[in-house]
Design a protein around this motif. Structure first.
Motif, PDB file in Angstrom:
ATOM      1  N   ASN A   1       1.265  -1.264   0.043  1.00 27.71           N
ATOM      2  CA  ASN A   1       0.094  -0.401  -0.059  1.00 27.71           C
ATOM      3  C   ASN A   1       0.842   1.407   0.342  1.00 27.71           C
ATOM      4  OD1 ASN A   1      -2.067   1.946   0.400  1.00 27.71           O
ATOM      5  ND2 ASN A   1      -2.423   2.131   2.416  1.00 27.71           N
ATOM      6  N   VAL A   2       1.673   2.191  -0.974  1.00 26.80           N
ATOM      7  CA  VAL A   2       1.879   3.186  -1.208  1.00 26.80           C
ATOM      8  C   VAL A   2       1.307   4.217  -0.600  1.00 26.80           C
ATOM      9  CG1 VAL A   2       2.319   4.631  -3.073  1.00 26.80           C
ATOM     10  CG2 VAL A   2       2.511   2.315  -3.416  1.00 26.80           C
ATOM     11  N   ILE A   3       1.685   4.839   0.163  1.00 30.41           N
ATOM     12  CA  ILE A   3       1.229   6.102   1.512  1.00 30.41           C
ATOM     13  C   ILE A   3       1.460   7.098   1.208  1.00 30.41           C
ATOM     14  CG2 ILE A   3       1.248   7.086   3.459  1.00 30.41           C
ATOM     15  CD1 ILE A   3       2.008   4.189   4.153  1.00 30.41           C
ATOM     16  N   GLY A   4       2.889   7.508   0.543  1.00 35.39           N
ATOM     17  CA  GLY A   4       3.317   8.938  -0.126  1.00 35.39           C
ATOM     18  C   GLY A   4       4.312   8.821  -1.014  1.00 35.39           C
ATOM     19  N   GLN A   5       4.635  10.248  -1.667  1.00 33.35           N
ATOM     20  CA  GLN A   5       5.683  10.432  -2.848  1.00 33.35           C
ATOM     21  C   GLN A   5       6.775  11.894  -2.286  1.00 33.35           C
ATOM     22  OE1 GLN A   5       4.906   9.274  -7.042  1.00 33.35           O
ATOM     23  NE2 GLN A   5       5.158   7.662  -6.928  1.00 33.35           N
ATOM     24  N   ALA A   6       7.994  11.655  -2.372  1.00 33.29           N
ATOM     25  CA  ALA A   6       8.307  13.033  -2.486  1.00 33.29           C
ATOM     26  C   ALA A   6       9.358  13.480  -3.504  1.00 33.29           C
ATOM     27  CB  ALA A   6       8.909  13.390  -0.259  1.00 33.29           C
ATOM     28  N   ASP A   7       9.789  14.313  -3.851  1.00 34.02           N
ATOM     29  CA  ASP A   7      10.562  14.064  -5.309  1.00 34.02           C
ATOM     30  C   ASP A   7      12.323  14.823  -4.146  1.00 34.02           C
ATOM     31  OD1 ASP A   7       9.229  13.947  -6.792  1.00 34.02           O
ATOM     32  OD2 ASP A   7       8.766  16.071  -7.456  1.00 34.02           O
ATOM     33  N   ILE A   8      13.602  14.043  -4.184  1.00 33.48           N
ATOM     34  CA  ILE A   8      14.654  14.822  -4.116  1.00 33.48           C
ATOM     35  C   ILE A   8      15.141  16.001  -4.841  1.00 33.48           C
ATOM     36  CG2 ILE A   8      16.707  14.637  -3.371  1.00 33.48           C
ATOM     37  CD1 ILE A   8      15.710  11.319  -2.955  1.00 33.48           C
ATOM     38  N   LYS A   9      15.061  17.213  -4.084  1.00 33.19           N
ATOM     39  CA  LYS A   9      15.848  18.606  -4.576  1.00 33.19           C
ATOM     40  C   LYS A   9      17.010  18.474  -4.504  1.00 33.19           C
ATOM     41  CE  LYS A   9      11.505  19.382  -5.105  1.00 33.19           C
ATOM     42  NZ  LYS A   9      10.701  19.810  -6.599  1.00 33.19           N
ATOM     43  N   GLU A  10      17.458  18.181  -3.406  1.00 32.39           N
ATOM     44  CA  GLU A  10      18.745  18.508  -3.137  1.00 32.39           C
ATOM     45  C   GLU A  10      19.590  17.343  -2.606  1.00 32.39           C
ATOM     46  OE1 GLU A  10      22.057  22.288  -2.320  1.00 32.39           O
ATOM     47  OE2 GLU A  10      19.679  22.249  -2.069  1.00 32.39           O
ATOM     48  N   ALA A  11      20.778  17.091  -2.604  1.00 36.12           N
ATOM     49  CA  ALA A  11      21.755  16.230  -1.809  1.00 36.12           C
ATOM     50  C   ALA A  11      22.892  17.158  -1.537  1.00 36.12           C
ATOM     51  CB  ALA A  11      22.106  14.843  -2.380  1.00 36.12           C
ATOM     52  N   PHE A  12      23.110  16.545   0.376  1.00 29.97           N
ATOM     53  CA  PHE A  12      22.995  17.248   0.732  1.00 29.97           C
ATOM     54  C   PHE A  12      24.434  16.513   1.934  1.00 29.97           C
ATOM     55  CE2 PHE A  12      19.804  18.717   2.605  1.00 29.97           C
ATOM     56  CZ  PHE A  12      19.550  18.432   3.735  1.00 29.97           C
ATOM     57  N   THR A  13      25.793  17.406   2.557  1.00 27.36           N
ATOM     58  CA  THR A  13      26.635  16.285   3.185  1.00 27.36           C
ATOM     59  C   THR A  13      25.848  16.626   4.631  1.00 27.36           C
ATOM     60  OG1 THR A  13      28.303  16.465   2.228  1.00 27.36           O
ATOM     61  CG2 THR A  13      28.682  15.315   4.583  1.00 27.36           C
ATOM     62  N   ALA A  14      26.128  15.795   5.729  1.00 29.91           N
ATOM     63  CA  ALA A  14      24.976  15.875   7.138  1.00 29.91           C
ATOM     64  C   ALA A  14      25.832  15.470   8.001  1.00 29.91           C
ATOM     65  CB  ALA A  14      23.684  15.661   6.609  1.00 29.91           C
ATOM     66  N   GLY A  15      26.876  15.870   8.459  1.00 27.34           N
ATOM     67  CA  GLY A  15      27.237  15.393   9.373  1.00 27.34           C
ATOM     68  C   GLY A  15      27.544  13.915   9.808  1.00 27.34           C
ATOM     69  N   LYS A  16      27.610  12.946  10.272  1.00 29.12           N
ATOM     70  CA  LYS A  16      27.683  12.044  10.867  1.00 29.12           C
ATOM     71  C   LYS A  16      27.038  10.905   9.632  1.00 29.12           C
ATOM     72  CE  LYS A  16      29.228  12.414  15.560  1.00 29.12           C
ATOM     73  NZ  LYS A  16      29.101  11.624  16.956  1.00 29.12           N
ATOM     74  N   ALA A  17      25.496  11.233   9.440  1.00 29.03           N
ATOM     75  CA  ALA A  17      25.264  11.181   8.629  1.00 29.03           C
ATOM     76  C   ALA A  17      25.607  10.540   7.240  1.00 29.03           C
ATOM     77  CB  ALA A  17      23.708  11.215   9.200  1.00 29.03           C
ATOM     78  N   GLY A  18      26.637  11.278   7.143  1.00 30.50           N
ATOM     79  CA  GLY A  18      27.219  10.666   5.454  1.00 30.50           C
ATOM     80  C   GLY A  18      26.481  11.684   4.750  1.00 30.50           C
ATOM     81  N   LYS A  19      24.826  11.884   3.635  1.00 34.95           N
ATOM     82  CA  LYS A  19      24.759  12.329   3.683  1.00 34.95           C
ATOM     83  C   LYS A  19      23.239  12.412   3.427  1.00 34.95           C
ATOM     84  CE  LYS A  19      25.282  13.012  -1.707  1.00 34.95           C
ATOM     85  NZ  LYS A  19      25.456  12.564  -2.986  1.00 34.95           N
ATOM     86  N   ALA A  20      22.006  13.601   3.220  1.00 37.34           N
ATOM     87  CA  ALA A  20      20.967  13.267   3.235  1.00 37.34           C
ATOM     88  C   ALA A  20      20.399  13.398   1.964  1.00 37.34           C
ATOM     89  CB  ALA A  20      20.781  14.688   4.482  1.00 37.34           C
ATOM     90  N   ALA A  21      18.977  13.798   2.259  1.00 34.86           N
ATOM     91  CA  ALA A  21      17.874  13.943   0.419  1.00 34.86           C
ATOM     92  C   ALA A  21      17.472  15.359   0.982  1.00 34.86           C
ATOM     93  CB  ALA A  21      17.555  13.055  -0.115  1.00 34.86           C
ATOM     94  N   GLY A  22      17.142  16.349   0.647  1.00 32.38           N
ATOM     95  CA  GLY A  22      16.152  17.509   0.675  1.00 32.38           C
ATOM     96  C   GLY A  22      15.599  17.247  -0.121  1.00 32.38           C
ATOM     97  N   CYS A  23      13.695  16.612   0.488  1.00 33.97           N
ATOM     98  CA  CYS A  23      12.641  16.548  -0.884  1.00 33.97           C
ATOM     99  C   CYS A  23      11.391  17.289  -0.177  1.00 33.97           C
ATOM    100  CB  CYS A  23      11.997  14.903   0.050  1.00 33.97           C
ATOM    101  SG  CYS A  23      13.475  14.374  -0.070  1.00 33.97           S
ATOM    102  N   PHE A  24      11.129  17.576  -1.047  1.00 33.79           N
ATOM    103  CA  PHE A  24       9.403  17.835  -1.077  1.00 33.79           C
ATOM    104  C   PHE A  24       7.977  16.587  -1.125  1.00 33.79           C
ATOM    105  CE2 PHE A  24       5.788  20.109  -3.092  1.00 33.79           C
ATOM    106  CZ  PHE A  24       5.592  21.218  -2.049  1.00 33.79           C
TER     107      PHE A  24
END
Length: 877
Positions: free
Chosen positions: A781-804
């Motif tokens: 069951n698909v709940i939702g979708q989001a577009d990745i607008k930008e990928a950036f470095t986020a400290g210890k997590a390594g890399k994070a995705a900025g989404c809408f």
């Protein structure tokens, strides 16, 4: 005091014991040589006389008795007990009592006389009866003696005639042998005379051989090879005559002929030489013409066997095969076409036979019209489950069959015979109405004359009712509709008639040709009308069969009984089945040991249209197999061996079915995508095993299939436990139980055994087990979708995705996948979900968020994040 003076009583004779006892001494002898002295006393018998004196006393001791004086008798009046004289009344009473006593005595005397007369009469009758019986026995003995004497005379006459015939035969044989010996002697004398003539001619030729050769050389004529050979032989003989050393003709060297004279020519060698000379001289007799035979050629035959059948040498057959371009050995197998060519090359005639020819003549020829007799009609009762077929048959039979079926449903084919009146009978086949027994109903329709279609008046036409109509139409048998349960409220026979119209069954009420009868199995309503309808239909059909021939028929049902062995319920179609007959049923054969009718009583024979249980089979035949009586055991074994071989070949062909590339790939695909639920099935009768197997095979789907790896009749054995343990299968027993050894083996090996008596429960539990083996099914069951607008470095997590978030909502506890150009590049869990700088559990549509994914950082702007959840869905087959 002396012994004589002892024990006296008032001056009377002495009562002592010493005089009345005699004593003595004897010696007793015992075993082992022992003895003992014993004192023995013998008492005398004392006889007392009047006056108190003993009989043994002396005359002096007895007192003389004076003779009594006789006095004249004067009657006196009897005195009363008190001594007074009786009165007249008492005398009268006493006389009355005496008269009554006299009358009673006379009556008793008469009764005794009558009883004695009766006894005398009975005794006389008994003597007369014994005399009559003795006379009858005497007559019987005389008749028996006369019959024995006649039989003895006949036997003596037959023996005398047989002895005379044997003597004549011996004389004829002796005469023939004598003539043969004389002919052989004459033939031998002729041969010897011919041999003498040939020897003389040979000697003459040898004497003139040299001059002839010189004359031929002078004339310049070439010598023939035959003459040269004769010359060489003559020279060799001359050398032997002159004492030449020709060791090649000297025979075998032994101790007896070392250094002795030359060995004499044997008789066999002389005969060979004479035959050779006869052949060289061209005087050989005319050759016998070659005998042409009819050679039976099976489907496959070895070279050696073919040569034996043609009475030819195997080497000759091999040479002929080489001419035909076939290189073979004597043990090689030839097909029918090649063998026929070889036979024609040798001048014989080939007769083709097939393995299937063993069944020729198993079913007899058609009967003549004058041999046929009327027979009872075979009626099959069909209809939907729980429409009252067996209850209706019970009402006709006045019996109770329903109580014997598990769950109140019929799961076997029952065969019964019902009498309509004194002379006419009807044979009924009661078939199950459940959907799983389609094949059994089809089998019942194939042997029947009339079909009774039972339809419940309150239920109408149902799916199995339609199947029964189709079976009856396919078999081409007439149909009679019995509208049952007319005693219930809501029963509407008109609705049943209208529903039957939809399936092309037009009843007589609607001007059709199908009889319909409204009945009630509970109240007995309409049963007489149903019998009349059956009798009328049977009269129209004019059913006949020949009872005076070997029996033929069909196996209605078969089972393995623990106490009686294989038992088959057969329906005789023509002929008469008797005890002692040898018969073949499918791939099994047997000898009839007992015949049991539908009432459980043993019978000696069963005629046409009679159902009986047969005991004496070697194995359990298949339900629906034809049976036929054969002449002997050899014939029965031959037919069953052929049928078992054909069944084996069919199974082997089925196992090796996928041969084409397409079928192989299809099988690989099925094996990869389909699971199997393996079952070992044991049932009480063959029909139930077949029906359950078909139902289980239809119970699966594309994901899982039920596979019956072994299905048979009989109890659960240790072999079944071993098979189930090796195949990881479930054992299911339908109306059967395991033996003690099998139960212990199942407990030891951990094999599960399930027991059932109703087919519904068995099929439902197998379906539930198959669903359990597949495991739970999950729906995405698909709940939702989001577009990745930008990928950036986020400290210890390594890399994070900025989404809408563009649709639905993003939840942290759900699974996620990343799509790039509609291709999945990642599928896993959301590690962190943030809104601005706060950790959140959900972000709705139209909002920004930041996400990190578990062990994945290779995303970029433009990718799509899809969030979904898995919902468990109940599986269904």
């Amino acid at each position: 005091m002396s012994d004589d003076k002892k024990l006296t009583l008032s001056g009377r004779t002495t009562l002592g014991v010493g005089k009345g006892v005699e004593t003595g001494q004897v010696r007793q002898n015992f075993s082992h040589g022992r003895s003992k002295a014993v004192v023995v006393e013998r008492k005398k018998k004392r006889i007392l006389t009047k006056g108190g004196a003993a009989a043994g006393s002396t005359p002096a001791e007895t007192k003389p008795v004076a003779p009594k004086q006789t006095k004249s008798f004067t009657p006196k009046k009897p005195a009363s007990p008190s001594g007074t004289t009786l009165t007249d009344a008492e005398m009268e009473k006493r006389a009355k009592v005496l008269g009554e006593a006299k009358i009673r005595a006379e009556a008793e005397a008469k009764e005794k006389a009558a009883l004695e007369a009766k006894r005398a009469k009975e005794e006389a009758e008994r003597k007369m009866r014994e005399a009559a019986e003795a006379a009858a026995r005497s007559e019987e003995d005389n008749a028996r003696a006369k019959a024995e004497a006649d039989a003895k005379k006949k036997a003596e006459a037959a023996a005398k005639q047989k002895a005379e015939a044997e003597a004549e035969k011996r004389l004829a044989e002796q005469k023939a042998a004598k003539e043969k010996a004389e002919a052989e002697a004459k033939k031998k004398a002729d041969l010897e005379a011919r041999a003498v003539q040939l020897r003389k001619a040979s000697e003459a030729r040898q004497a003139s051989g040299g001059g002839d050769a010189q004359r031929e050389e002078r004339k310049g004529k070439p010598k023939r090879a035959k003459d040269r050979k004769n010359q060489n032989n003559n020279e060799q003989q001359n050398r032997r005559g002159r004492g030449g050393d020709d060791r090649r003709k000297g025979g075998r060297l032994s101790i007896s002929n070392v250094g002795g004279e030359e060995r004499q020519r044997s008789l066999a060698s002389y005969k060979r030489m004479q035959a050779k000379k006869m052949g060289l001289a061209g005087n050989a007799g005319p050759s016998q013409p070659k005998q042409s035979r009819e050679i039976t050629v099976p489907e496959a035959i070895s070279v050696q066997d073919l040569a034996n059948r043609m009475a030819e040498k195997a080497t000759s057959v091999l040479k002929t095969l080489m001419k035909l371009g076939v290189i073979a050995t004597i043990n090689e197998t030839l097909d029918q076409d090649t063998a026929e060519l070889v036979i024609e090359e040798f001048g014989h005639t080939a007769k083709r036979v097939s393995e299937a020819d063993v069944e020729i003549g198993l079913v007899g020829e058609d009967d003549r019209e004058e041999d046929l007799s009327p027979r009872a009609p075979i009626v099959t009762v069909m209809g939907h489950v729980d429409h009252g077929k067996t209850s209706l048959l019970d009402a006709l039979r006045k019996a109770n069959v329903v109580s014997g079926e598990a769950g109140g449903i019929t799961q076997h084919i029952g065969a019964y015979q019902v009498a309509i009146d004194k002379d006419n009978k009807i044979t009924f086949l009661d078939t199950p109405g459940h959907a799983a027994f389609t094949q059994m109903r089809a089998r019942g329709a194939s042997v029947t004359d009339i079909v009774v279609l039972v339809v419940a008046g309150d239920d109408g036409v149902m799916p199995q009712t339609i199947e029964a109509i189709n079976h009856a139409k396919a078999a081409g048998v007439p149909l009679i509709v019995a509208i049952n349960k007319m005693d219930r409220e809501g029963a509407n026979p008109d609705r049943v008639r209208q529903e039957l119209l939809q399936h092309e069954v037009v009843v007589e009420t609607f001007q059709g040709d199908t009889q319909e009868v409204e009945v009630s199995a509970i109240t007995g309503m309409g049963l007489d009308k149903l019998k009349e309808a059956l009798g009328l239909q049977a009269e129209i059909l004019e059913l006949k069969a020949n009872p005076d021939r070997a029996a033929e028929g069909v196996v209605v049902e078969a089972k393995l009984d623990k106490g009686r062995g294989p038992v088959a319920t057969v329906l005789v179609q023509r002929g008469t089945l008797k005890i002692g007959d040898i018969f073949v049923a499918g791939a099994e054969w047997g000898k009839v040991r007992a015949l049991i009718n539908d009432k459980g009583a043993q019978v000696k024979e069963a005629g046409p249209s009679v159902p009986v249980e047969v005991l004496g089979l070697n194995g359990t035949p298949g339900a629906g197999d034809d049976f036929a009586v054969v002449e002997n055991e050899a014939r029965a074994r031959e037919v069953t061996a052929y049928r078992q071989d054909q069944a084996l070949k069919k199974r082997q062909a089925a196992m090796a079915a996928p041969k084409t590339l397409e079928s192989i790939f299809s099988k690989i695909k099925d094996d990869e995508g389909t699971q199997y639920f393996d079952v070992v099935l044991k049932g009480d009768v063959q029909g139930s095993v077949e029906a359950i197997t078909q139902a289980l095979q239809k119970a699966g789907n594309d994901d899982i299939q039920c596979r019956v790896i072994h299905g048979a009749v009989g109890g659960i054995t240790e072999t079944d436990i071993a098979l189930a343990q090796a195949s990881n299968a479930l054992i299911m027993g339908f109306n059967v139980r395991p033996s003690r050894q099998a139960r212990e083996a199942a407990e030891t090996e951990g094999v599960t055994i399930k027991y059932y008596s109703i087919i519904y429960d068995l099929i439902d539990e197998v379906k539930a087990a198959m669903i359990g083996q597949l495991g739970p099914e999950f729906k995405e069951n698909v709940i939702g979708q989001a577009d990745i607008k930008e990928a950036f470095t986020a400290g210890k997590a390594g890399k994070a995705a900025g989404c809408f978030v563009i649709e639905g909502s993003i939840r942290r506890d759900c699974k996620a996948r990343i799509l790039r150009d509609d291709v999945i590049i990642y599928e896993g869990e959301i590690n962190n979900l943030r809104r601005f700088k706060d950790d959140v559990n959900e972000v709705r549509s139209g909002q920004d968020c930041g996400m990190t994914f578990e062990n994945y950082h290779d995303f970029r702007a433009g990718d799509v994040v899809e969030v979904y959840e898995l919902l468990e869905v109940e599986r269904k087959l």
